[in-house]
Design an enzyme around this catalytic site. Sequence first.
Site, mmCIF file in Angstrom:
data_model
loop_
_atom_site.group_PDB
_atom_site.id
_atom_site.type_symbol
_atom_site.label_atom_id
_atom_site.label_comp_id
_atom_site.label_asym_id
_atom_site.label_seq_id
_atom_site.Cartn_x
_atom_site.Cartn_y
_atom_site.Cartn_z
ATOM 1 N N ASP A 1 0.880 -1.160 0.000
ATOM 2 C CA ASP A 1 0.000 0.000 0.000
ATOM 3 C C ASP A 1 0.922 1.216 0.000
ATOM 4 O OD1 ASP A 1 -2.071 1.707 0.198
ATOM 5 O OD2 ASP A 1 -2.900 0.884 2.051
ATOM 6 N N GLN B 1 -11.013 6.883 -5.618
ATOM 7 C CA GLN B 1 -11.516 7.562 -4.418
ATOM 8 C C GLN B 1 -12.918 8.109 -4.683
ATOM 9 O OE1 GLN B 1 -10.491 7.456 -1.480
ATOM 10 N NE2 GLN B 1 -8.285 7.013 -1.490
ATOM 11 N N ASP C 1 -7.857 -6.765 1.862
ATOM 12 C CA ASP C 1 -6.899 -6.862 2.969
ATOM 13 C C ASP C 1 -7.481 -6.117 4.146
ATOM 14 O OD1 ASP C 1 -5.215 -4.173 3.720
ATOM 15 O OD2 ASP C 1 -6.059 -4.069 1.709
ATOM 16 N N CYS D 1 -13.375 -26.385 11.950
ATOM 17 C CA CYS D 1 -12.290 -25.555 11.419
ATOM 18 C C CYS D 1 -11.016 -26.391 11.433
ATOM 19 C CB CYS D 1 -12.103 -24.310 12.288
ATOM 20 S SG CYS D 1 -10.687 -23.286 11.809
ATOM 21 N N CYS E 1 -7.878 -25.295 11.277
ATOM 22 C CA CYS E 1 -6.655 -24.540 11.602
ATOM 23 C C CYS E 1 -5.937 -25.214 12.774
ATOM 24 C CB CYS E 1 -6.968 -23.076 11.912
ATOM 25 S SG CYS E 1 -7.456 -22.743 13.613
ATOM 26 N N CYS F 1 -7.798 -24.791 16.238
ATOM 27 C CA CYS F 1 -9.021 -25.573 16.472
ATOM 28 C C CYS F 1 -8.764 -27.082 16.473
ATOM 29 C CB CYS F 1 -10.074 -25.232 15.430
ATOM 30 S SG CYS F 1 -10.632 -23.533 15.570
ATOM 31 N N HIS G 1 -6.230 -18.674 14.022
ATOM 32 C CA HIS G 1 -7.634 -18.995 13.761
ATOM 33 C C HIS G 1 -8.336 -17.879 12.980
ATOM 34 C CE1 HIS G 1 -11.742 -20.297 14.106
ATOM 35 N NE2 HIS G 1 -12.030 -19.085 14.528
#
Length: 372
Positions: A90, A194, A269, A307, A309, A312, A338
């Site tokens: 960015d 914009q 993002d 989940c 991950c 989890c 997570h």
Amino acid sequence: MLKFDIEKREGLARVGVIHTPHGDIKTPAFVGAATRATVKALTMKEMNELGSQAILANTYHLILRPGVELIQEAGGLAEFCSWHKPTFTDSGGFQIFSLPDVKITEESVKFKSHIDGANFEITPESSMQAQWAIGADIHMAFDHLAKSEDKKDMEEAMHRTHRWLDRCVEENQKLANTAKKNHEKEQYLYAVVQGGTFNDLRAESAEYCASKNPDGFGIGGVFTAEGMDVMLKTVNSILPEDKPRHLLGMGQEPLDLFIGAEFGCDTFDCVGPTRMARNGSLYTYDGRINIKNAKYTHDFTPLMSDCDCECCKNYTKAYLHHLFKTDEITAKVLASIHNEHFVVSVTDKIRQSILDDNFQNYKKTFLARYYH
Ligand SMILES: [Zn+2]
């Protein structure tokens, strides 16, 4: 020109693949917010394992520390942080314009570092030079964030953003020519649309940005999902279909991802998912929960049973609760794994649902349960 293949369209929504020098991004995709060349509390190995396809670093923060020359010396952002997949930067305009002591002229922006008060000046040209030195695959043009929501301020900021875009495009071309001569890898420029909440301004900005023929587009200055559908419809109906679009800073709420994808955005993002994780606010399909709540003291079930991950699959809510109550570093690590996995996988499932002609059904079912 950045290569972007669209595999399937449904209305404004699309499923595609962005081909970067560091690999492909299957879209729609959630891009990890690696503001200072790291996603907070996560290693790049963890980011890779949770399914992340790309990261986005912030030029403003990297200019201040460690300095773009050091990243260039390391061989670029990907080498420096050991993320061997696609990268974005960015421009940092958003962070700079949010500082208290900013002096804006047509030529440049002058500001004091939030770290030590040192004086800095950024021009559209120097922003492009910094981003090329950092060496991410995809750059954002240096844009001007309006000082208020007032239409006059919005219009003024948008027009300056357009004039600065001209300068960014010109400088980017020079840098691209030099890189080509030196046989260095290509880097690509997104123009930033914009115009705030004003659809006429958004349309004007989209038309202007499209006319400059950049590699893709960032859509900036969006802060809530409210009215986002109408705005994105306006913008993405004007932007050329065959170029990727990144919705800047949005994706904390699953609703942002659904609306963003439905109305034609390809990547997202947001620092929100990991920021909330560090505070113990964790996603589940039934909405966010605060793991610090006493009711989880004796809860020996995983955060989400479905989940996959690392958090989890291996740990219980009672354990996470304990880690947060005792302020252990691991609490932030597991929670971030997570939450980041959650937004990455929801976006992946949105992609799959579009491919399966099931997007509207998936959206309705997901949102009804999440926001009950
Ligand atoms: Zn999980």
